[in-house]
Design a protein around this motif. Structure first.
Motif, PDB file in Angstrom:
ATOM      1  N   ILE A 115      91.406  31.739 -31.885  1.00  0.00           N
ATOM      2  CA  ILE A 115      91.486  33.078 -31.928  1.00  0.00           C
ATOM      3  C   ILE A 115      90.400  33.801 -30.733  1.00  0.00           C
ATOM      4  CG2 ILE A 115      91.096  35.312 -33.506  1.00  0.00           C
ATOM      5  CD1 ILE A 115      91.783  33.309 -35.602  1.00  0.00           C
ATOM      6  N   SER A 116      90.923  34.745 -30.085  1.00  0.00           N
ATOM      7  CA  SER A 116      89.952  35.479 -29.165  1.00  0.00           C
ATOM      8  C   SER A 116      90.154  37.091 -29.749  1.00  0.00           C
ATOM      9  CB  SER A 116      90.152  35.388 -27.741  1.00  0.00           C
ATOM     10  OG  SER A 116      91.528  36.021 -27.207  1.00  0.00           O
ATOM     11  N   GLN A 117      89.304  37.912 -28.806  1.00  0.00           N
ATOM     12  CA  GLN A 117      89.530  39.334 -29.364  1.00  0.00           C
ATOM     13  C   GLN A 117      90.965  40.027 -28.839  1.00  0.00           C
ATOM     14  OE1 GLN A 117      86.501  41.570 -27.597  1.00  0.00           O
ATOM     15  NE2 GLN A 117      84.914  40.915 -28.910  1.00  0.00           N
ATOM     16  N   GLU A 118      91.575  39.040 -27.698  1.00  0.00           N
ATOM     17  CA  GLU A 118      92.885  39.531 -27.212  1.00  0.00           C
ATOM     18  C   GLU A 118      94.003  38.878 -27.427  1.00  0.00           C
ATOM     19  OE1 GLU A 118      90.420  38.899 -24.872  1.00  0.00           O
ATOM     20  OE2 GLU A 118      89.427  40.795 -25.030  1.00  0.00           O
ATOM     21  N   SER A 119      93.761  37.470 -27.987  1.00  0.00           N
ATOM     22  CA  SER A 119      95.014  36.580 -28.336  1.00  0.00           C
ATOM     23  C   SER A 119      94.812  35.650 -29.356  1.00  0.00           C
ATOM     24  CB  SER A 119      95.116  35.738 -26.766  1.00  0.00           C
ATOM     25  OG  SER A 119      93.894  35.158 -26.519  1.00  0.00           O
ATOM     26  N   LEU A 120      96.149  34.922 -29.731  1.00  0.00           N
ATOM     27  CA  LEU A 120      96.019  33.757 -30.485  1.00  0.00           C
ATOM     28  C   LEU A 120      96.570  32.583 -29.809  1.00  0.00           C
ATOM     29  CD1 LEU A 120      97.265  35.460 -33.932  1.00  0.00           C
ATOM     30  CD2 LEU A 120      95.138  34.822 -33.423  1.00  0.00           C
ATOM     31  N   MET A 121      95.931  31.406 -30.101  1.00  0.00           N
ATOM     32  CA  MET A 121      96.717  30.367 -29.623  1.00  0.00           C
ATOM     33  C   MET A 121      97.437  29.562 -30.939  1.00  0.00           C
ATOM     34  SD  MET A 121      95.493  26.698 -27.523  1.00  0.00           S
ATOM     35  CE  MET A 121      94.501  27.854 -26.345  1.00  0.00           C
ATOM     36  N   ILE A 122      98.606  29.317 -30.804  1.00  0.00           N
ATOM     37  CA  ILE A 122      99.303  28.678 -31.825  1.00  0.00           C
ATOM     38  C   ILE A 122     100.028  27.558 -31.600  1.00  0.00           C
ATOM     39  CG2 ILE A 122     101.424  29.366 -33.353  1.00  0.00           C
ATOM     40  CD1 ILE A 122     100.776  32.608 -32.285  1.00  0.00           C
ATOM     41  N   GLU A 123     100.056  26.610 -32.400  1.00  0.00           N
ATOM     42  CA  GLU A 123     100.557  25.221 -32.324  1.00  0.00           C
ATOM     43  C   GLU A 123     101.758  25.267 -33.404  1.00  0.00           C
ATOM     44  OE1 GLU A 123      99.233  20.788 -34.113  1.00  0.00           O
ATOM     45  OE2 GLU A 123      97.685  22.217 -33.248  1.00  0.00           O
ATOM     46  N   ILE A 124     102.809  24.813 -32.706  1.00  0.00           N
ATOM     47  CA  ILE A 124     104.263  24.754 -33.758  1.00  0.00           C
ATOM     48  C   ILE A 124     104.821  23.271 -33.058  1.00  0.00           C
ATOM     49  CG2 ILE A 124     106.524  25.546 -33.788  1.00  0.00           C
ATOM     50  CD1 ILE A 124     104.570  27.495 -34.958  1.00  0.00           C
ATOM     51  N   SER A 125     105.313  22.530 -34.081  1.00  0.00           N
ATOM     52  CA  SER A 125     106.147  21.370 -33.833  1.00  0.00           C
ATOM     53  C   SER A 125     107.397  21.433 -34.554  1.00  0.00           C
ATOM     54  CB  SER A 125     105.240  20.004 -33.994  1.00  0.00           C
ATOM     55  OG  SER A 125     105.228  19.992 -35.643  1.00  0.00           O
ATOM     56  N   GLY A 126     108.337  20.600 -34.128  1.00  0.00           N
ATOM     57  CA  GLY A 126     109.642  20.759 -34.632  1.00  0.00           C
ATOM     58  C   GLY A 126     110.420  20.464 -33.681  1.00  0.00           C
TER      59      GLY A 126
END
Length: 165
Positions: A115-126
């Motif tokens: 998490i930063s002030q301007e963004s989210l980094m997301i992990e998705i698998s499937g």
């Protein structure tokens, strides 16, 4: 037709280039390619997804079987197999949008990795369609960066009981 090929190869330099070059020379575009060490450190599993005619792909599979560094190759498309893709995606996330985005992440059984002030980094698998659906849901927020592993797959069941790989 979509084909998922799984090849066990000797863990040596140049094997991946040889295999991908052979497919390219036959006019196949590789939609996805993933390589990794197996339970045997001397072997790697190459999983690639291509589209093509059954007869043409059978010829390629037979040619791959002849390559010294290829231990076994199988078109697992018609088998009962489990397939997964992993994605990291960075999206714009203003404070007022974060709760909504996090709820979507939870619905897709993903996780927020940064998490930063301007963004989210997301992990998705499937499966591929799950990853594609999540990407489409994130487009309105603004995708900043995206990285995917490519598909990996294994045939269900116990090797040695009729399974080739």
């Amino acid at each position: 037709m979509r084909h998922v090929l799984s090849a066990l190869v000797q863990n040596q330099p140049g094997v991946l280039a040889h295999i991908s070059g052979m497919l390219a020379s036959r006019g196949f575009n590789i939609d996805s390619l993933a390589v990794g060490e197996t339970e045997d450190p001397n072997l790697s599993r190459v999983t690639f997804v291509v589209h093509g005619d059954d007869a043409e792909l059978e010829q390629v599979r037979k040619q791959l079987d002849k390559v010294i560094t290829v231990v076994a190759v199988q078109d697992i498309s018609s088998e009962d197999f489990v397939e997964r893709d992993l994605m990291l995606i960075k999206v714009k996330a203003a404070a007022q949008e974060r709760t909504e985005i996090v709820l979507l992440v939870e619905m897709f059984r993903g996780r927020v990795d940064d998490i930063s002030q301007e963004s989210l980094m997301i992990e998705i698998s499937g499966q591929e369609r799950k990853i594609e659906a999540f990407i489409e849901l994130m487009r309105p927020y603004g995708i900043l960066e995206l990285a995917r592993t490519g598909r990996i797959a294994l045939v269900r069941g116990v090797p040695g009981r009729g399974d080739v790989l």
